[in-house]
Design an enzyme around this catalytic site. Sequence first.
Site, PDB file in Angstrom:
ATOM      1  N   ASP A  17      -9.448   2.967 -26.352  1.00 52.28           N
ATOM      2  CA  ASP A  17      -8.866   3.834 -27.060  1.00 52.28           C
ATOM      3  C   ASP A  17      -9.814   4.191 -28.425  1.00 52.28           C
ATOM      4  OD1 ASP A  17      -6.734   4.154 -25.383  1.00 52.28           O
ATOM      5  OD2 ASP A  17      -6.174   2.359 -26.165  1.00 52.28           O
TER       6      ASP A  17
ATOM      7  N   TYR B 178     -10.703  -9.556 -24.125  1.00 51.46           N
ATOM      8  CA  TYR B 178     -10.924  -8.916 -25.147  1.00 51.46           C
ATOM      9  C   TYR B 178     -10.682  -9.834 -26.484  1.00 51.46           C
ATOM     10  CZ  TYR B 178      -9.969  -4.435 -23.100  1.00 51.46           C
ATOM     11  OH  TYR B 178      -9.670  -3.324 -22.536  1.00 51.46           O
TER      12      TYR B 178
END
Length: 435
Positions: A139, A217
């Site tokens: 994003d 992540y």
Amino acid sequence: MDSLVDSLRHRVQELEALNAKLSLQLAVCRCHQDKNEDSSVSSDNADEKSGKLSFQNKKTIREKVKEKFPGYDTRIMNHHSKRYVALKVMYFGRRFYGFAAEAQMDPTVESEIFKALEKTRLLIGDKKDSHYSRCGRTDKGVSAVGQVIALYLRSNLKEACENSEDPSKMIFQEQYEGEIDYVRVLNRALPDDIRVFGWCPVPLGFSARFSCLSREYYYLFWGENLNFLAMETAGRKFVGEHDFRNFCKMDARNVHIYMRKITSFAISPCDVRFEGNRLWAFKIKGSAFLWHQVRCMVAILLLIGQGHESPDVIDALLDTDKILRKPQYGMAPEVPLVLQSCEFEGLKFTCSSDACQALQIHLASECRNYHLQAAIFNEALRCCLPVEKDQSSLDNNGTKKKKSSHVPLMSRPTEPSYEERRAKLNTRTCRLKSL
């Protein structure tokens, strides 16, 4: 449920491999090009004989292409050899509106990559013809050091394509000698905050999205005044396969299965300090993630670390039979989130020594530049006038500020459940059909 998802993923890979094979055969076949060339030649001869067209109106195909497609037309490069490759990409996401170009906002990481591909003339055909796929759709503001994309690129291995009866056989050759130095060429054309780390030939059935085994992540945070034992206890509760609908931004229109598998969770220190405060990282690895899932997980972990919530709240939110609606809470900021790595079976990315050296010099230069910026802000902070203690707790009216009290998650207003969202969408669809 796992077997159904695996069978669907396998079927998607089969269809993508078939699509890639047909696209490659269509690109190699020049029958339609010869036909168009013959028709253009015959029409030109007819025009010359009739004398109806003036000299100013006669334009070559190349001139017409330049007018319609500025720069260069990727379609006229279909006679070049090409191979299907994967690229490992890093980017600093702060100035980008996400990775995917479909965000309808510029700049995006993907749009900058395709600009570089067109500038270097590595792209053959348009984006659809390139059989393009990406591993993660990060994003706005999110960075990556291990993003992976796959697509067809121009190749120097002409003999491998010309001498092969089946053009797809060229794709499977792990030949590097004499090939274009994709890393060096692309990095010269990319902006400073995007770099290619390596490339690797991949088979036709490869998909950067569906062939990925796992994604990891990192989320960076400052560790001052946090209870690490409580956060680590809570984080371990995420490991395993769970329904994460209370830890994501729900997309009931497109996503109907919210089961995801987290394979590992860890909290690790970083070699960065500021005024005695150390930087830490949450490391979360899983097969796939939902929209904003990591940022929602981190937001709850930080509430636990601050002592506002108990680690048991993770168990409660994962129990979607009891907690049907997600409590309203803010996500963690996007800038500290980094897509660290994407794991694939058998992929070995390569980078030439020249490209690797140039890459290291560039990244070291960027680090120095950011350290200089940090030094300037640090100097500005040092030069700020000190705030008096008795004034810091007063608002603009001179009255004492009230400390914001934490509202427990289970006492907060809730968002609509998945079933309620689907019912609303179905009602809206019925209304549109009746019009």
